[in-house]
Design a protein around this motif. Structure first.
Motif, mmCIF file in Angstrom:
data_model
loop_
_atom_site.group_PDB
_atom_site.id
_atom_site.type_symbol
_atom_site.label_atom_id
_atom_site.label_comp_id
_atom_site.label_asym_id
_atom_site.label_seq_id
_atom_site.Cartn_x
_atom_site.Cartn_y
_atom_site.Cartn_z
ATOM 1 N N GLY A 14 0.555 -1.652 -0.100
ATOM 2 C CA GLY A 14 0.059 -0.056 -0.032
ATOM 3 C C GLY A 14 0.804 1.523 0.124
ATOM 4 O O GLY A 14 0.359 2.552 0.034
ATOM 5 N N VAL A 15 2.179 1.481 -0.293
ATOM 6 C CA VAL A 15 3.142 2.307 0.335
ATOM 7 C C VAL A 15 3.070 3.484 -1.204
ATOM 8 O O VAL A 15 3.566 4.518 -0.984
ATOM 9 N N GLY A 16 2.751 2.732 -1.817
ATOM 10 C CA GLY A 16 2.489 3.562 -3.673
ATOM 11 C C GLY A 16 3.865 2.540 -4.277
ATOM 12 O O GLY A 16 4.798 3.559 -4.986
ATOM 13 N N PRO A 122 19.104 -6.284 -7.704
ATOM 14 C CA PRO A 122 19.172 -4.737 -8.303
ATOM 15 C C PRO A 122 19.703 -4.376 -7.179
ATOM 16 O O PRO A 122 20.546 -4.423 -6.652
ATOM 17 N N ASN A 123 20.705 -2.743 -8.230
ATOM 18 C CA ASN A 123 21.791 -2.215 -7.653
ATOM 19 C C ASN A 123 21.660 -0.590 -7.377
ATOM 20 O O ASN A 123 22.353 -0.271 -7.367
ATOM 21 N N ILE A 124 20.549 -0.814 -7.359
ATOM 22 C CA ILE A 124 19.957 0.201 -7.196
ATOM 23 C C ILE A 124 18.406 0.021 -6.262
ATOM 24 O O ILE A 124 17.991 -0.034 -6.702
ATOM 25 N N ILE A 125 18.528 0.300 -4.357
ATOM 26 C CA ILE A 125 17.100 -0.118 -3.717
ATOM 27 C C ILE A 125 16.236 1.842 -3.509
ATOM 28 O O ILE A 125 17.723 2.795 -2.784
ATOM 29 N N VAL A 126 15.623 1.835 -4.123
ATOM 30 C CA VAL A 126 14.492 2.647 -3.413
ATOM 31 C C VAL A 126 13.509 2.341 -2.731
ATOM 32 O O VAL A 126 12.611 1.807 -2.219
ATOM 33 N N TYR A 127 13.992 2.519 -1.466
ATOM 34 C CA TYR A 127 12.509 1.688 -0.049
ATOM 35 C C TYR A 127 11.613 3.290 0.518
ATOM 36 O O TYR A 127 12.272 4.683 0.954
ATOM 37 N N LEU A 128 10.677 2.572 0.176
ATOM 38 C CA LEU A 128 9.045 4.175 0.409
ATOM 39 C C LEU A 128 8.810 3.174 1.821
ATOM 40 O O LEU A 128 8.813 1.811 1.445
ATOM 41 N N HIS A 129 8.201 4.535 3.082
ATOM 42 C CA HIS A 129 7.835 3.448 4.351
ATOM 43 C C HIS A 129 6.505 4.665 4.708
ATOM 44 O O HIS A 129 6.432 5.902 4.133
ATOM 45 N N ALA A 130 5.982 3.708 4.672
ATOM 46 C CA ALA A 130 4.693 5.174 5.487
ATOM 47 C C ALA A 130 4.272 4.511 7.385
ATOM 48 O O ALA A 130 4.676 2.887 7.127
ATOM 49 N N SER A 159 5.452 -3.623 8.414
ATOM 50 C CA SER A 159 6.065 -2.520 7.993
ATOM 51 C C SER A 159 7.278 -2.614 9.012
ATOM 52 O O SER A 159 8.520 -2.374 8.921
ATOM 53 N N ARG A 160 7.883 -3.478 10.010
ATOM 54 C CA ARG A 160 8.545 -3.657 11.121
ATOM 55 C C ARG A 160 9.537 -4.152 10.066
ATOM 56 O O ARG A 160 10.816 -3.588 10.773
ATOM 57 N N PRO A 174 27.192 -2.402 1.578
ATOM 58 C CA PRO A 174 27.332 -1.006 1.770
ATOM 59 C C PRO A 174 27.539 -0.351 0.400
ATOM 60 O O PRO A 174 27.582 0.368 -0.205
ATOM 61 N N ASP A 175 28.081 -1.515 -0.745
ATOM 62 C CA ASP A 175 27.766 -1.061 -2.528
ATOM 63 C C ASP A 175 26.810 -0.795 -3.057
ATOM 64 O O ASP A 175 26.748 -0.300 -4.250
ATOM 65 N N ILE A 176 25.631 -0.865 -2.565
ATOM 66 C CA ILE A 176 24.568 -0.812 -2.813
ATOM 67 C C ILE A 176 23.419 0.464 -2.505
ATOM 68 O O ILE A 176 23.170 0.368 -1.593
ATOM 69 N N PRO A 177 22.744 1.264 -2.810
ATOM 70 C CA PRO A 177 22.562 2.724 -2.241
ATOM 71 C C PRO A 177 21.349 2.298 -2.254
ATOM 72 O O PRO A 177 20.113 1.845 -2.517
ATOM 73 N N VAL A 178 20.763 2.603 -0.737
ATOM 74 C CA VAL A 178 19.339 2.540 -0.556
ATOM 75 C C VAL A 178 18.574 4.159 -0.385
ATOM 76 O O VAL A 178 19.528 4.583 0.618
ATOM 77 N N ILE A 179 17.851 4.166 -1.422
ATOM 78 C CA ILE A 179 17.465 6.392 -1.457
ATOM 79 C C ILE A 179 15.918 5.644 0.188
ATOM 80 O O ILE A 179 15.090 5.009 -0.851
ATOM 81 N N ARG A 180 15.604 6.251 0.705
ATOM 82 C CA ARG A 180 14.642 5.693 1.680
ATOM 83 C C ARG A 180 13.616 6.777 1.698
ATOM 84 O O ARG A 180 14.176 8.843 1.495
#
Length: 213
Positions: A14-16, A122-130, A159-160, A174-180
Motif C-alpha cells: 500500500g505504500v505506492g 538490483p543495484n539501487i534500492i528505493v525504499y518507501l516507508h509510511a 512494516s516493522r 554497503p555497495d548498493i545505495p538505498v534511497i529512503r
C-alpha cells in the motif's frame, strides 16, 4: 566497472511502489518490471487464513518472480537495457519468515537459495516507508478485492519487518545505495515537486558511476 541500472522500489503493502516505479520508468525510459500480485490464486485465501495458505502463496510468488528475473536478465540486462522493478526478490524472505511455520520456512529457504543464487540483483534500492494510517488509507483507496481482509496488525508487523530487513540489507551491502523516502511526508502522485525530488535523488546515484546509464 559500472553495472547496467537495475533499480528496485520496495516497501510495505500500500505504500505506492507500483505508482512510483511506473513514474520513474517513464521518466528515465527504463523497462518496467511489475510484480504479479492479483494473479496469485491463493492470495485471497491467504488473507482469510494466513497459516493455512502461506506456503502455497509464497511458492507461487517465488516461482513467478524467478521466471520474471530470468526474462529480465535475458531480454534486458544482458542487452544493456536498464530496468526498474516494483519489488526486490529478497522481499520473499521477509514474508516467508513471518508467515511460514519453521519446518516450511527451512524448505522454502533452501528452494529460494537454489533459484535465486545466480539471478541478477538490483543495484539501487528505493525504499518507501509510511505509517500505518497512510498504508491503510492507500489500500482502501485502491480497493483490491484480494486485499479486503488485510488486518492492520499484519500490516504494522510487516512494516516493522521491512524496516529490520532494510537495516540489515544496508549493513550487508554497503555497495548498493538505498534511497529512503517517507511516504507520510511525500505524495509523488499528487505533487509534481515531490516526484521531481525523487527523480533528482535517483539521477544523482545514476551519475555517481556506481551504475552506467
Amino acid at each position: 566497472m559500472g553495472h547496467i541500472p537495475f533499480i528496485a522500489v520496495e516497501g510495505p503493502i500500500g505504500v505506492g511502489k507500483t505508482s512510483l516505479s511506473k513514474k520513474l520508468a517513464s521518466q528515465f525510459d527504463f523497462h518496467l518490471l511489475k510484480e504479479i500480485v492479483e494473479e496469485n490464486p491463493f492470495l485471497g485465501k491467504f488473507y482469510d487464513n494466513i497459516e493455512e495458505w502461506s506456503f502455497q502463496t509464497e511458492m507461487f510468488f517465488l516461482c513467478n518472480r524467478f521466471k520474471q528475473l530470468e526474462d529480465i536478465e535475458r531480454k534486458y540486462l544482458q542487452l544493456e537495457k536498464p530496468v526498474i522493478a516494483d519489488y526486490h526478490i529478497s522481499k520473499n524472505m521477509i514474508f516467508a519468515r513471518r508467515t511460514l511455520r519453521e519446518d516450511q520456512f527451512q524448505k522454502y529457504s533452501q528452494i529460494f537459495d537454489i533459484l535465486t543464487h545466480d539471478m541478477p540483483r538490483p543495484n539501487i534500492i528505493v525504499y518507501l516507508h509510511a505509517g500505518l494510517d497512510t498504508l491503510l488509507d492507500r489500500i482502501r483507496m485502491r480497493n483490491r478485492d484480494v486485499e479486503a481482509n488485510i488486518q492492520p496488525s499484519y500490516l504494522e508487523q510487516l512494516s516493522r519487518d521491512y524496516e529490520d530487513f532494510m537495516n540489515h540489507f544496508e549493513a550487508a551491502h554497503p555497495d548498493i545505495p538505498v534511497i529512503r523516502l517517507n511516504g507520510d511526508d511525500i505524495d509523488f502522485v499528487k505533487h509534481q515537486d515531490d516526484l521531481n525530488y525523487i527523480v533528482e535523488l535517483v539521477e544523482q546515484h545514476l551519475n555517481k558511476g556506481e551504475v552506467i546509464k
